[in-house]
Write an enzyme that holds these catalytic residues in place. Structure first.
Site, PDB file in Angstrom:
ATOM      1  N   GLY A  58      15.625   9.748 -16.955  1.00  0.00           N
ATOM      2  CA  GLY A  58      14.399  10.422 -17.360  1.00  0.00           C
ATOM      3  C   GLY A  58      14.408  11.911 -17.048  1.00  0.00           C
TER       4      GLY A  58
ATOM      5  N   CYS B  21       9.258  10.863  -5.444  1.00  0.00           N
ATOM      6  CA  CYS B  21       9.905  12.163  -5.376  1.00  0.00           C
ATOM      7  C   CYS B  21       9.208  13.075  -4.391  1.00  0.00           C
ATOM      8  CB  CYS B  21       9.899  12.809  -6.754  1.00  0.00           C
ATOM      9  SG  CYS B  21      10.315  11.645  -8.026  1.00  0.00           S
TER      10      CYS B  21
ATOM     11  N   SER C  23      13.686   6.037 -19.344  1.00  0.00           N
ATOM     12  CA  SER C  23      14.682   5.812 -18.299  1.00  0.00           C
ATOM     13  C   SER C  23      14.896   4.317 -18.084  1.00  0.00           C
ATOM     14  CB  SER C  23      14.183   6.465 -17.007  1.00  0.00           C
ATOM     15  OG  SER C  23      15.041   6.130 -15.944  1.00  0.00           O
ATOM     16  N   GLY C  24      16.160   3.916 -17.906  1.00  0.00           N
ATOM     17  CA  GLY C  24      16.481   2.496 -17.774  1.00  0.00           C
ATOM     18  C   GLY C  24      15.888   1.813 -16.555  1.00  0.00           C
ATOM     19  N   HIS C  25      15.927   2.490 -15.413  1.00  0.00           N
ATOM     20  CA  HIS C  25      15.588   1.781 -14.174  1.00  0.00           C
ATOM     21  C   HIS C  25      14.090   1.544 -13.995  1.00  0.00           C
ATOM     22  CE1 HIS C  25      14.205   5.058 -11.341  1.00  0.00           C
ATOM     23  NE2 HIS C  25      14.789   5.818 -12.240  1.00  0.00           N
TER      24      HIS C  25
ATOM     25  N   ASN D 201       2.690   8.500 -13.756  1.00  0.00           N
ATOM     26  CA  ASN D 201       3.424   7.633 -12.840  1.00  0.00           C
ATOM     27  C   ASN D 201       2.699   7.376 -11.529  1.00  0.00           C
ATOM     28  OD1 ASN D 201       4.254  10.506 -12.954  1.00  0.00           O
ATOM     29  ND2 ASN D 201       5.234  10.033 -11.024  1.00  0.00           N
TER      30      ASN D 201
HETATM   31  C1  LIG Z   1      10.775   8.093 -12.779  1.00  0.00           C
HETATM   32  C2  LIG Z   1      10.190   9.126 -13.680  1.00  0.00           C
HETATM   33  C3  LIG Z   1      10.971  10.198 -14.165  1.00  0.00           C
HETATM   34  C4  LIG Z   1      12.396  10.404 -13.736  1.00  0.00           C
HETATM   35  O1  LIG Z   1      13.269   9.444 -14.285  1.00  0.00           O
HETATM   36  P1  LIG Z   1      14.703   9.223 -13.603  1.00  0.00           P
HETATM   37  O2  LIG Z   1      15.405   8.294 -14.536  1.00  0.00           O
HETATM   38  O3  LIG Z   1      14.446   8.622 -12.269  1.00  0.00           O
HETATM   39  O4  LIG Z   1      15.375  10.548 -13.532  1.00  0.00           O
HETATM   40  C5  LIG Z   1      10.385  11.096 -15.022  1.00  0.00           C
HETATM   41  N1  LIG Z   1       9.103  10.955 -15.406  1.00  0.00           N
HETATM   42  C6  LIG Z   1       8.328   9.957 -14.983  1.00  0.00           C
HETATM   43  C7  LIG Z   1       6.928   9.839 -15.471  1.00  0.00           C
HETATM   44  C8  LIG Z   1       8.841   9.006 -14.097  1.00  0.00           C
HETATM   45  O5  LIG Z   1       8.059   8.012 -13.667  1.00  0.00           O
END
Ligand SMILES: *Cc1c(COP(=O)(O)O)cnc(C)c1O
Length: 385
Positions: free
Chosen positions: A69, A323, A197-199, A149
Protein backbone atom coordinates in the site's frame (compact mmCIF):
# COMPACT_ATOMS: atom_id res chain seq x y z
CA UNK A 1 -5.06 -15.12 22.22
CA UNK A 2 -7.79 -12.82 20.95
CA UNK A 3 -6.62 -10.97 17.86
CA UNK A 4 -8.36 -7.62 17.35
CA UNK A 5 -5.88 -5.74 15.23
CA UNK A 6 -6.92 -6.68 11.71
CA UNK A 7 -6.50 -3.11 10.49
CA UNK A 8 -2.77 -3.42 11.25
CA UNK A 9 -2.49 -6.74 9.50
CA UNK A 10 -4.38 -9.99 9.05
CA UNK A 11 -3.55 -13.67 9.34
CA UNK A 12 -2.54 -15.09 5.97
CA UNK A 13 -5.37 -17.47 5.04
CA UNK A 14 -4.33 -21.15 4.75
CA UNK A 15 -5.70 -21.35 1.19
CA UNK A 16 -3.56 -18.33 0.28
CA UNK A 17 -0.44 -19.99 1.69
CA UNK A 18 -1.28 -23.20 -0.20
CA UNK A 19 -1.60 -21.24 -3.43
CA UNK A 20 1.76 -19.51 -2.84
CA UNK A 21 3.95 -22.43 -1.76
CA UNK A 22 4.56 -24.08 -5.17
CA UNK A 23 5.87 -20.75 -6.49
CA UNK A 24 8.73 -20.90 -4.00
CA UNK A 25 9.63 -24.55 -4.42
CA UNK A 26 8.51 -25.94 -7.76
CA UNK A 27 7.70 -23.07 -10.09
CA UNK A 28 10.50 -20.74 -9.15
CA UNK A 29 11.21 -19.51 -12.70
CA UNK A 30 11.65 -15.85 -13.51
CA UNK A 31 8.45 -14.66 -15.18
CA UNK A 32 10.50 -12.84 -17.80
CA UNK A 33 12.17 -15.94 -19.31
CA UNK A 34 11.27 -17.94 -22.43
CA UNK A 35 11.34 -21.55 -21.15
CA UNK A 36 8.26 -23.25 -19.76
CA UNK A 37 9.29 -22.90 -16.11
CA UNK A 38 9.20 -19.13 -16.58
CA UNK A 39 5.94 -19.48 -18.46
CA UNK A 40 4.40 -21.09 -15.41
CA UNK A 41 5.27 -17.99 -13.35
CA UNK A 42 4.13 -15.64 -16.09
CA UNK A 43 0.75 -17.37 -16.32
CA UNK A 44 0.32 -17.26 -12.55
CA UNK A 45 0.98 -13.51 -12.52
CA UNK A 46 -1.45 -13.04 -15.41
CA UNK A 47 -4.11 -15.06 -13.59
CA UNK A 48 -3.70 -12.99 -10.40
CA UNK A 49 -3.92 -9.80 -12.45
CA UNK A 50 -7.18 -10.98 -14.02
CA UNK A 51 -8.73 -11.87 -10.65
CA UNK A 52 -7.81 -8.47 -9.23
CA UNK A 53 -8.93 -6.49 -12.27
CA UNK A 54 -12.25 -8.32 -12.13
CA UNK A 55 -12.63 -7.59 -8.40
CA UNK A 56 -12.82 -3.83 -9.04
CA UNK A 57 -14.39 -4.06 -12.53
CA UNK A 58 -11.40 -2.82 -14.52
CA UNK A 59 -9.10 -4.34 -17.18
CA UNK A 60 -6.07 -6.49 -16.32
CA UNK A 61 -3.62 -4.11 -18.01
CA UNK A 62 -4.78 -1.36 -15.65
CA UNK A 63 -3.42 -3.31 -12.63
CA UNK A 64 0.23 -2.86 -11.59
CA UNK A 65 1.72 -4.99 -8.83
CA UNK A 66 3.76 -3.19 -6.18
CA UNK A 67 5.39 -3.96 -2.84
CA UNK A 68 2.30 -2.85 -0.89
CA UNK A 69 0.00 0.00 0.00
CA UNK A 70 2.75 2.45 0.87
CA UNK A 71 4.47 2.04 -2.47
CA UNK A 72 1.16 2.32 -4.36
CA UNK A 73 0.33 5.58 -2.58
CA UNK A 74 3.81 6.99 -3.23
CA UNK A 75 3.66 6.00 -6.88
CA UNK A 76 0.21 7.40 -7.52
CA UNK A 77 0.85 10.76 -5.90
CA UNK A 78 4.47 11.44 -6.88
CA UNK A 79 4.06 10.28 -10.46
CA UNK A 80 0.80 12.17 -10.96
CA UNK A 81 2.49 15.30 -9.60
CA UNK A 82 5.39 14.84 -11.98
CA UNK A 83 3.27 14.00 -15.01
CA UNK A 84 0.82 16.87 -14.59
CA UNK A 85 3.16 19.57 -13.21
CA UNK A 86 2.92 21.54 -16.45
CA UNK A 87 -0.86 21.80 -15.92
CA UNK A 88 -0.62 22.84 -12.27
CA UNK A 89 1.01 22.23 -8.93
CA UNK A 90 -1.93 21.99 -6.53
CA UNK A 91 -3.05 18.79 -4.79
CA UNK A 92 -6.04 18.23 -2.50
CA UNK A 93 -6.08 15.57 0.20
CA UNK A 94 -7.54 15.25 3.71
CA UNK A 95 -6.16 15.61 7.22
CA UNK A 96 -6.98 12.00 8.08
CA UNK A 97 -5.04 10.18 5.38
CA UNK A 98 -2.58 7.41 6.18
CA UNK A 99 1.00 8.63 6.55
CA UNK A 100 1.84 6.97 3.23
CA UNK A 101 -0.28 9.73 1.64
CA UNK A 102 0.38 12.57 4.11
CA UNK A 103 4.16 12.24 4.16
CA UNK A 104 4.22 11.91 0.37
CA UNK A 105 2.25 15.15 0.09
CA UNK A 106 4.61 16.84 2.55
CA UNK A 107 7.54 15.69 0.43
CA UNK A 108 5.95 17.27 -2.64
CA UNK A 109 5.41 20.52 -0.73
CA UNK A 110 9.19 20.72 -0.40
CA UNK A 111 9.43 20.36 -4.17
CA UNK A 112 7.25 23.20 -5.30
CA UNK A 113 3.75 21.74 -4.95
CA UNK A 114 0.95 23.19 -2.87
CA UNK A 115 -1.30 20.88 -0.88
CA UNK A 116 -4.72 21.57 0.65
CA UNK A 117 -5.50 19.30 3.59
CA UNK A 118 -9.29 19.15 3.95
CA UNK A 119 -10.86 19.16 7.40
CA UNK A 120 -13.24 16.43 8.44
CA UNK A 121 -16.34 16.62 10.65
CA UNK A 122 -16.66 14.95 14.05
CA UNK A 123 -17.44 11.62 12.34
CA UNK A 124 -14.36 11.87 10.12
CA UNK A 125 -16.21 12.72 6.90
CA UNK A 126 -14.92 15.24 4.39
CA UNK A 127 -17.41 17.84 3.12
CA UNK A 128 -18.01 17.75 -0.65
CA UNK A 129 -18.76 21.49 -0.71
CA UNK A 130 -15.43 22.21 0.99
CA UNK A 131 -13.72 19.98 -1.54
CA UNK A 132 -15.39 21.84 -4.38
CA UNK A 133 -14.38 25.18 -2.88
CA UNK A 134 -10.77 23.99 -2.58
CA UNK A 135 -10.52 23.19 -6.30
CA UNK A 136 -8.41 25.71 -8.24
CA UNK A 137 -7.53 26.03 -11.93
CA UNK A 138 -4.12 24.54 -11.11
CA UNK A 139 -5.46 21.54 -9.11
CA UNK A 140 -4.12 18.36 -10.69
CA UNK A 141 -4.92 15.65 -8.14
CA UNK A 142 -7.43 14.77 -5.44
CA UNK A 143 -6.25 11.97 -3.13
CA UNK A 144 -8.85 10.95 -0.55
CA UNK A 145 -8.97 7.59 1.18
CA UNK A 146 -11.86 5.17 0.61
CA UNK A 147 -12.15 4.33 4.32
CA UNK A 148 -10.07 5.39 7.28
CA UNK A 149 -7.76 2.89 8.95
CA UNK A 150 -8.19 4.26 12.48
CA UNK A 151 -11.84 5.20 12.86
CA UNK A 152 -13.29 3.18 9.97
CA UNK A 153 -15.30 6.04 8.48
CA UNK A 154 -16.15 5.51 4.80
CA UNK A 155 -15.68 8.66 2.70
CA UNK A 156 -18.18 9.82 0.02
CA UNK A 157 -16.09 8.34 -2.79
CA UNK A 158 -18.83 8.42 -5.42
CA UNK A 159 -19.40 12.15 -4.94
CA UNK A 160 -15.66 12.83 -4.93
CA UNK A 161 -15.29 10.87 -8.18
CA UNK A 162 -18.13 12.78 -9.82
CA UNK A 163 -16.66 16.11 -8.81
CA UNK A 164 -13.16 15.18 -9.94
CA UNK A 165 -14.48 13.95 -13.27
CA UNK A 166 -16.57 17.08 -13.83
CA UNK A 167 -13.57 19.30 -13.10
CA UNK A 168 -11.10 17.21 -15.10
CA UNK A 169 -8.93 16.43 -12.07
CA UNK A 170 -7.29 13.07 -11.35
CA UNK A 171 -8.78 11.13 -8.45
CA UNK A 172 -6.63 8.72 -6.45
CA UNK A 173 -8.00 6.78 -3.50
CA UNK A 174 -6.12 4.83 -0.83
CA UNK A 175 -8.43 1.82 -0.61
CA UNK A 176 -6.06 -0.29 1.48
CA UNK A 177 -8.68 -0.74 4.23
CA UNK A 178 -11.72 -0.82 1.98
CA UNK A 179 -10.49 -3.31 -0.63
CA UNK A 180 -11.76 -6.75 0.36
CA UNK A 181 -14.23 -5.34 2.88
CA UNK A 182 -16.44 -3.22 0.63
CA UNK A 183 -17.57 -3.82 -2.95
CA UNK A 184 -15.67 -1.44 -5.28
CA UNK A 185 -16.42 -0.67 -8.91
CA UNK A 186 -13.60 1.69 -9.87
CA UNK A 187 -15.17 2.58 -13.18
CA UNK A 188 -18.59 3.49 -11.77
CA UNK A 189 -16.96 5.49 -8.98
CA UNK A 190 -14.81 7.47 -11.46
CA UNK A 191 -11.65 6.41 -9.67
CA UNK A 192 -8.51 7.05 -11.75
CA UNK A 193 -6.02 5.40 -9.40
CA UNK A 194 -6.56 3.05 -6.46
CA UNK A 195 -4.09 1.59 -3.94
CA UNK A 196 -4.51 -1.75 -2.18
CA UNK A 197 -2.35 -4.09 -0.10
CA UNK A 198 -2.29 -7.88 0.27
CA UNK A 199 -1.74 -8.20 3.99
CA UNK A 200 -4.90 -6.28 4.92
CA UNK A 201 -7.09 -8.97 3.33
CA UNK A 202 -5.51 -12.21 4.54
CA UNK A 203 -2.84 -12.11 1.86
CA UNK A 204 0.93 -11.88 2.27
CA UNK A 205 2.85 -8.80 3.38
CA UNK A 206 5.01 -6.88 0.92
CA UNK A 207 2.70 -7.06 -2.07
CA UNK A 208 -0.06 -4.77 -3.27
CA UNK A 209 -1.26 -3.14 -6.42
CA UNK A 210 -2.00 0.21 -7.98
CA UNK A 211 -4.86 0.50 -10.44
CA UNK A 212 -4.14 3.14 -13.08
CA UNK A 213 -7.00 3.89 -15.46
CA UNK A 214 -6.24 3.66 -19.20
CA UNK A 215 -5.07 6.95 -20.61
CA UNK A 216 -3.74 8.35 -17.34
CA UNK A 217 -0.20 9.38 -18.13
CA UNK A 218 1.28 8.48 -14.77
CA UNK A 219 4.83 7.36 -15.55
CA UNK A 220 7.11 4.70 -14.17
CA UNK A 221 8.03 4.72 -10.50
CA UNK A 222 10.77 2.12 -10.08
CA UNK A 223 13.30 2.36 -12.89
CA UNK A 224 14.90 -0.75 -14.31
CA UNK A 225 13.68 -3.64 -16.44
CA UNK A 226 10.52 -3.95 -18.48
CA UNK A 227 8.33 -5.63 -15.84
CA UNK A 228 4.76 -4.37 -15.31
CA UNK A 229 4.74 -2.88 -18.84
CA UNK A 230 7.85 -0.86 -18.04
CA UNK A 231 6.15 1.11 -15.30
CA UNK A 232 7.31 -0.79 -12.23
CA UNK A 233 10.62 -2.53 -12.76
CA UNK A 234 12.01 -5.42 -10.74
CA UNK A 235 11.65 -9.20 -11.01
CA UNK A 236 8.03 -10.03 -10.23
CA UNK A 237 7.36 -11.23 -6.68
CA UNK A 238 5.60 -14.27 -8.10
CA UNK A 239 4.65 -16.02 -4.82
CA UNK A 240 3.48 -12.70 -3.39
CA UNK A 241 1.45 -11.84 -6.47
CA UNK A 242 -0.10 -15.32 -6.49
CA UNK A 243 -0.97 -14.81 -2.82
CA UNK A 244 -2.46 -11.39 -3.53
CA UNK A 245 -4.62 -12.95 -6.26
CA UNK A 246 -5.72 -15.83 -4.03
CA UNK A 247 -6.50 -13.40 -1.20
CA UNK A 248 -8.54 -11.20 -3.54
CA UNK A 249 -10.45 -14.19 -4.89
CA UNK A 250 -11.17 -15.38 -1.36
CA UNK A 251 -12.15 -11.92 -0.10
CA UNK A 252 -14.65 -11.42 -2.93
CA UNK A 253 -16.08 -14.93 -2.47
CA UNK A 254 -16.68 -14.56 1.29
CA UNK A 255 -17.33 -10.80 1.47
CA UNK A 256 -21.07 -10.89 2.14
CA UNK A 257 -20.94 -13.57 4.78
CA UNK A 258 -17.76 -12.21 6.40
CA UNK A 259 -18.93 -8.63 6.67
CA UNK A 260 -22.40 -9.59 7.90
CA UNK A 261 -20.79 -11.51 10.75
CA UNK A 262 -18.33 -8.72 11.51
CA UNK A 263 -21.07 -6.09 11.58
CA UNK A 264 -23.05 -8.16 14.11
CA UNK A 265 -19.98 -8.56 16.32
CA UNK A 266 -18.94 -4.92 15.86
CA UNK A 267 -22.33 -3.55 16.85
CA UNK A 268 -22.62 -5.94 19.79
CA UNK A 269 -19.18 -4.88 21.04
CA UNK A 270 -19.89 -1.15 20.59
CA UNK A 271 -23.24 -1.40 22.33
CA UNK A 272 -21.90 -3.31 25.34
CA UNK A 273 -18.80 -1.14 25.75
CA UNK A 274 -20.72 2.14 25.57
CA UNK A 275 -23.30 0.84 28.01
CA UNK A 276 -20.99 -0.78 30.54
CA UNK A 277 -17.95 1.49 30.65
CA UNK A 278 -18.54 5.05 31.87
CA UNK A 279 -16.93 8.07 30.15
CA UNK A 280 -16.35 6.27 26.92
CA UNK A 281 -17.32 7.45 23.43
CA UNK A 282 -17.33 6.00 19.95
CA UNK A 283 -15.02 7.56 17.37
CA UNK A 284 -15.94 7.54 13.69
CA UNK A 285 -19.33 7.39 12.01
CA UNK A 286 -21.85 5.18 13.79
CA UNK A 287 -23.08 3.28 10.72
CA UNK A 288 -21.09 4.52 7.73
CA UNK A 289 -18.01 2.66 8.89
CA UNK A 290 -15.94 -0.39 7.99
CA UNK A 291 -17.65 -3.63 9.03
CA UNK A 292 -14.78 -4.60 11.33
CA UNK A 293 -13.87 -1.30 13.01
CA UNK A 294 -14.48 -0.25 16.62
CA UNK A 295 -12.68 2.84 17.91
CA UNK A 296 -13.41 4.28 21.35
CA UNK A 297 -12.02 7.02 23.56
CA UNK A 298 -11.88 6.42 27.31
CA UNK A 299 -11.58 9.60 29.32
CA UNK A 300 -8.86 9.78 32.03
CA UNK A 301 -6.97 6.80 30.59
CA UNK A 302 -3.85 6.47 28.44
CA UNK A 303 -4.45 4.22 25.44
CA UNK A 304 -0.96 2.77 25.70
CA UNK A 305 -1.58 1.58 29.28
CA UNK A 306 -4.77 -0.15 28.15
CA UNK A 307 -2.87 -1.91 25.38
CA UNK A 308 -0.26 -3.26 27.77
CA UNK A 309 -2.88 -4.55 30.21
CA UNK A 310 -4.92 -6.06 27.38
CA UNK A 311 -1.79 -7.77 26.11
CA UNK A 312 -1.28 -9.35 29.53
CA UNK A 313 -4.74 -10.88 29.04
CA UNK A 314 -3.78 -12.13 25.56
CA UNK A 315 -5.77 -9.50 23.71
CA UNK A 316 -4.13 -7.76 20.73
CA UNK A 317 -5.47 -4.26 20.10
CA UNK A 318 -4.16 -0.90 18.97
CA UNK A 319 -4.35 2.69 20.12
CA UNK A 320 -4.65 4.05 16.62
CA UNK A 321 -2.44 3.15 13.76
CA UNK A 322 0.42 0.68 13.95
CA UNK A 323 2.60 3.24 12.23
CA UNK A 324 2.24 5.82 14.99
CA UNK A 325 2.39 3.50 17.98
CA UNK A 326 5.60 3.99 19.86
CA UNK A 327 5.33 7.72 19.33
CA UNK A 328 3.70 9.77 22.07
CA UNK A 329 1.85 12.05 19.67
CA UNK A 330 -1.90 11.52 19.76
CA UNK A 331 -3.47 10.33 16.52
CA UNK A 332 -3.71 13.00 13.81
CA UNK A 333 -6.97 11.38 12.72
CA UNK A 334 -8.66 11.75 16.11
CA UNK A 335 -7.39 15.32 16.51
CA UNK A 336 -8.84 16.14 13.07
CA UNK A 337 -12.27 14.92 14.24
CA UNK A 338 -12.09 17.53 16.99
CA UNK A 339 -11.02 15.40 19.94
CA UNK A 340 -8.90 17.06 22.60
CA UNK A 341 -5.36 15.79 23.17
CA UNK A 342 -6.26 13.71 26.22
CA UNK A 343 -9.37 12.25 24.58
CA UNK A 344 -7.25 11.24 21.61
CA UNK A 345 -4.61 9.75 23.92
CA UNK A 346 -7.22 7.56 25.58
CA UNK A 347 -8.30 5.86 22.39
CA UNK A 348 -8.48 2.20 21.59
CA UNK A 349 -8.98 0.54 18.20
CA UNK A 350 -10.39 -2.97 17.98
CA UNK A 351 -10.57 -4.38 14.45
CA UNK A 352 -12.30 -7.70 13.97
CA UNK A 353 -12.16 -10.58 11.53
CA UNK A 354 -14.66 -13.28 10.62
CA UNK A 355 -12.70 -15.61 12.89
CA UNK A 356 -13.75 -13.73 16.03
CA UNK A 357 -16.66 -14.98 18.14
CA UNK A 358 -19.27 -13.50 20.43
CA UNK A 359 -17.60 -15.25 23.39
CA UNK A 360 -14.41 -13.35 22.59
CA UNK A 361 -16.35 -10.09 22.52
CA UNK A 362 -17.75 -10.89 25.98
CA UNK A 363 -14.26 -11.57 27.32
CA UNK A 364 -12.99 -8.29 25.84
CA UNK A 365 -15.82 -6.26 27.41
CA UNK A 366 -15.27 -7.83 30.82
CA UNK A 367 -11.51 -7.40 30.71
CA UNK A 368 -11.79 -3.84 29.46
CA UNK A 369 -14.25 -2.81 32.18
CA UNK A 370 -11.81 -4.12 34.78
CA UNK A 371 -8.83 -2.45 33.14
CA UNK A 372 -10.65 0.87 32.76
CA UNK A 373 -11.65 1.05 36.41
CA UNK A 374 -8.19 -0.06 37.60
CA UNK A 375 -6.45 2.55 35.45
CA UNK A 376 -8.88 5.25 36.50
CA UNK A 377 -8.29 4.49 40.17
CA UNK A 378 -4.62 5.23 39.51
CA UNK A 379 -5.33 8.37 37.49
CA UNK A 380 -4.90 11.73 39.25
CA UNK A 381 -7.07 13.32 36.56
CA UNK A 382 -9.94 11.00 37.34
CA UNK A 383 -9.57 11.60 41.07
CA UNK A 384 -9.73 15.37 40.53
CA UNK A 385 -12.78 14.90 38.35
C1 LIG B 1 -1.87 -0.40 5.99
C2 LIG B 1 -2.23 0.83 5.22
C3 LIG B 1 -1.34 1.39 4.28
C4 LIG B 1 0.04 0.83 4.06
O1 LIG B 1 0.02 -0.41 3.39
P1 LIG B 1 1.31 -1.35 3.48
O2 LIG B 1 1.01 -2.47 2.53
O3 LIG B 1 1.42 -1.80 4.89
O4 LIG B 1 2.48 -0.55 3.03
C5 LIG B 1 -1.75 2.49 3.57
N1 LIG B 1 -2.97 3.03 3.76
C6 LIG B 1 -3.84 2.54 4.64
C7 LIG B 1 -5.19 3.16 4.78
C8 LIG B 1 -3.51 1.42 5.41
O5 LIG B 1 -4.38 0.93 6.29
Amino acid sequence: MIYLDNAATTRTAPEVIDAMLPYFSEYYGNAGTVYSLGNKSRNAVMHAREIIADSISVKPDEIFFTAGGTESDNWAIKSAAEAYASKGRHIITSKIEHHAVLHTCQYLEKHGFEVTYLDVDSDGLIDIKELEAAVRPDTILISIMFANNEIGTIEPVKEIGELARAKGILFHTDAVQAYGQLPINADELNIDMLSASGHKLNGPKGVGFLYIRHGIKVGEFIHGGAQERGRRAGTENVPGIVGMGAAAERAMRIMNEKTAKEIRLRDYLIERLLKEIPYCRLNGHRTNRLPNNVNLSFLYIEGESMLIMLDMKGICASSGSACTSGSIDPSHVLLATGLKQDEARGSLRLTLSEENTREEMDIVVDELSGIASRLRRMSPLYEEY
